[in-house]
Design an enzyme around this catalytic site. Sequence first.
Site, PDB file in Angstrom:
ATOM      1  N   ASN A   1       0.841  -1.194   0.000  1.00 45.77           N
ATOM      2  CA  ASN A   1       0.000   0.000   0.000  1.00 45.77           C
ATOM      3  C   ASN A   1       0.883   1.254   0.000  1.00 45.77           C
ATOM      4  O   ASN A   1       2.072   1.186   0.323  1.00 45.77           O
ATOM      5  CB  ASN A   1      -0.911  -0.031   1.227  1.00 45.77           C
ATOM      6  CG  ASN A   1      -1.998   1.016   1.179  1.00 45.77           C
ATOM      7  OD1 ASN A   1      -2.427   1.428   0.117  1.00 45.77           O
ATOM      8  ND2 ASN A   1      -2.453   1.458   2.333  1.00 45.77           N
TER       9      ASN A   1
ATOM     10  N   ASN B   1       1.406   3.594   1.944  1.00 52.21           N
ATOM     11  CA  ASN B   1       2.053   4.044   3.173  1.00 52.21           C
ATOM     12  C   ASN B   1       3.057   3.039   3.732  1.00 52.21           C
ATOM     13  O   ASN B   1       3.639   3.274   4.785  1.00 52.21           O
ATOM     14  CB  ASN B   1       1.000   4.349   4.243  1.00 52.21           C
ATOM     15  CG  ASN B   1       0.230   3.112   4.687  1.00 52.21           C
ATOM     16  OD1 ASN B   1       0.371   2.035   4.113  1.00 52.21           O
ATOM     17  ND2 ASN B   1      -0.606   3.272   5.698  1.00 52.21           N
ATOM     18  N   LYS B   2       3.279   1.913   3.053  1.00 49.51           N
ATOM     19  CA  LYS B   2       4.123   0.864   3.599  1.00 49.51           C
ATOM     20  C   LYS B   2       5.606   1.153   3.338  1.00 49.51           C
ATOM     21  O   LYS B   2       5.975   2.104   2.655  1.00 49.51           O
ATOM     22  CB  LYS B   2       3.725  -0.482   3.018  1.00 49.51           C
ATOM     23  CG  LYS B   2       2.336  -0.940   3.444  1.00 49.51           C
ATOM     24  CD  LYS B   2       2.226  -1.066   4.956  1.00 49.51           C
ATOM     25  CE  LYS B   2       0.917  -1.683   5.406  1.00 49.51           C
ATOM     26  NZ  LYS B   2      -0.247  -0.830   5.162  1.00 49.51           N
ATOM     27  N   ILE B   3       6.462   0.284   3.886  1.00 56.49           N
ATOM     28  CA  ILE B   3       7.916   0.485   3.805  1.00 56.49           C
ATOM     29  C   ILE B   3       8.366   0.584   2.347  1.00 56.49           C
ATOM     30  O   ILE B   3       9.217   1.383   2.000  1.00 56.49           O
ATOM     31  CB  ILE B   3       8.666  -0.637   4.555  1.00 56.49           C
ATOM     32  CG1 ILE B   3      10.149  -0.325   4.669  1.00 56.49           C
ATOM     33  CG2 ILE B   3       8.425  -1.990   3.938  1.00 56.49           C
ATOM     34  CD1 ILE B   3      10.521   0.628   5.768  1.00 56.49           C
ATOM     35  N   ILE B   4       7.796  -0.273   1.463  1.00 59.51           N
ATOM     36  CA  ILE B   4       7.902  -0.073   0.019  1.00 59.51           C
ATOM     37  C   ILE B   4       6.498  -0.125  -0.557  1.00 59.51           C
ATOM     38  O   ILE B   4       5.592  -0.700   0.050  1.00 59.51           O
ATOM     39  CB  ILE B   4       8.810  -1.105  -0.685  1.00 59.51           C
ATOM     40  CG1 ILE B   4       8.160  -2.499  -0.686  1.00 59.51           C
ATOM     41  CG2 ILE B   4      10.198  -1.143  -0.067  1.00 59.51           C
ATOM     42  CD1 ILE B   4       8.846  -3.493  -1.598  1.00 59.51           C
TER      43      ILE B   4
END
Length: 367
Positions: free
Chosen positions: A188, A190-193
């Site tokens: 998604n 907002n995730k780390i990647i």
Amino acid sequence: MTDTRIYLSPPDVSDLERKLLLDAFDSNWVAPVGPDLDAFEEQVAEVVGVRHAVALSSGTAALHLALIAAGVRRGDTVLVPSFTFVATANAVVYLGARPVFVDSTPDSWNVDPALVAEELRARAERGQLPRAVITVDMYGQCADYDPLMEACDRYGVPLIEDAAEALGATYRGQPAGSFGLAGVLSFNGNKIITTGGGGMLVTDDGRVAKQARHLSTQAREPVPHYEHRTVGYNYRLSNLLAAVGRGQVQRLDQMIAARRATFEYYRAALPDLTFMPVAGYGAPNYWLTCALVDGDDRDRLIARLAQRNIEARPAWKPMHLQPVFQDCVVRGGGVSADLFRRGVCLPSGSALTEHDRERVVDAIREG
């Protein structure tokens, strides 16, 4: 001049992702599959240390397919951490099963292994074992897998690892996503990647991967015409989004280092705050930096940051406190309720500048 908005965890993309995306576009491998999708799956499988990866439209889709692989059916129960995002529990309900919520431990904010073991023992004595146990690696930190795996193995209950927030984290040197029957990742925004939207099922079990791949493409049989022997889903990730993911994976270590630097900056600059503990059994990916503030002060802090164009959010509201799950069974609940009451997530994006961090710290110190 008004300072630009500081978001909680915005996408961090570079010229590399743009080039790979345009290369995929120019090759006309637009959707639904293509060489970038295959390469992305191989890259992530290598990072997680598993044999198989199936790229999907969301982490929730991956959870859904993992639960199907675990044999979850209508009327079953599944143990789920109460302190999590709603998708973890929603996927259980998709199959007509009922989540049983388990509280967290204050030492890591993850599901309490002792409560999981107690619940499995009690249900085994009644002949009512759950069909599966889902764990969640909270805010980029792994759950405590040694006792969790031991308890699940003792009763023959499959474990599914919701590592949506934890790609790049480790538990005793073993990568997040590699525990249990299958792991689940989210890409998604907002995730780390990120791939803009998407997820992945990762597993060492070839049967699970084959089933997930089959079901994610509408369960089409391998014949010239459209033949379907079971109900499937339109869950595959597109080749274009996978091209973005390929570039993101190459920068994963850099992004983790940047988020860790932000965590350490906040912790040094704000010694009066109690930050989410870093468990001694592993290394988180520092997806979000979270802290505890007394309830009313927490809400005032979020409002004060918002006035300064800075986004902050409360910690997850536990599932056992959500109206949609008010009739579900819960073991414990006090720890996760307190984490929600006092927890705040601070801006943690990997592209935060020194000035951004200073703005956040200054706004907190003012209170």
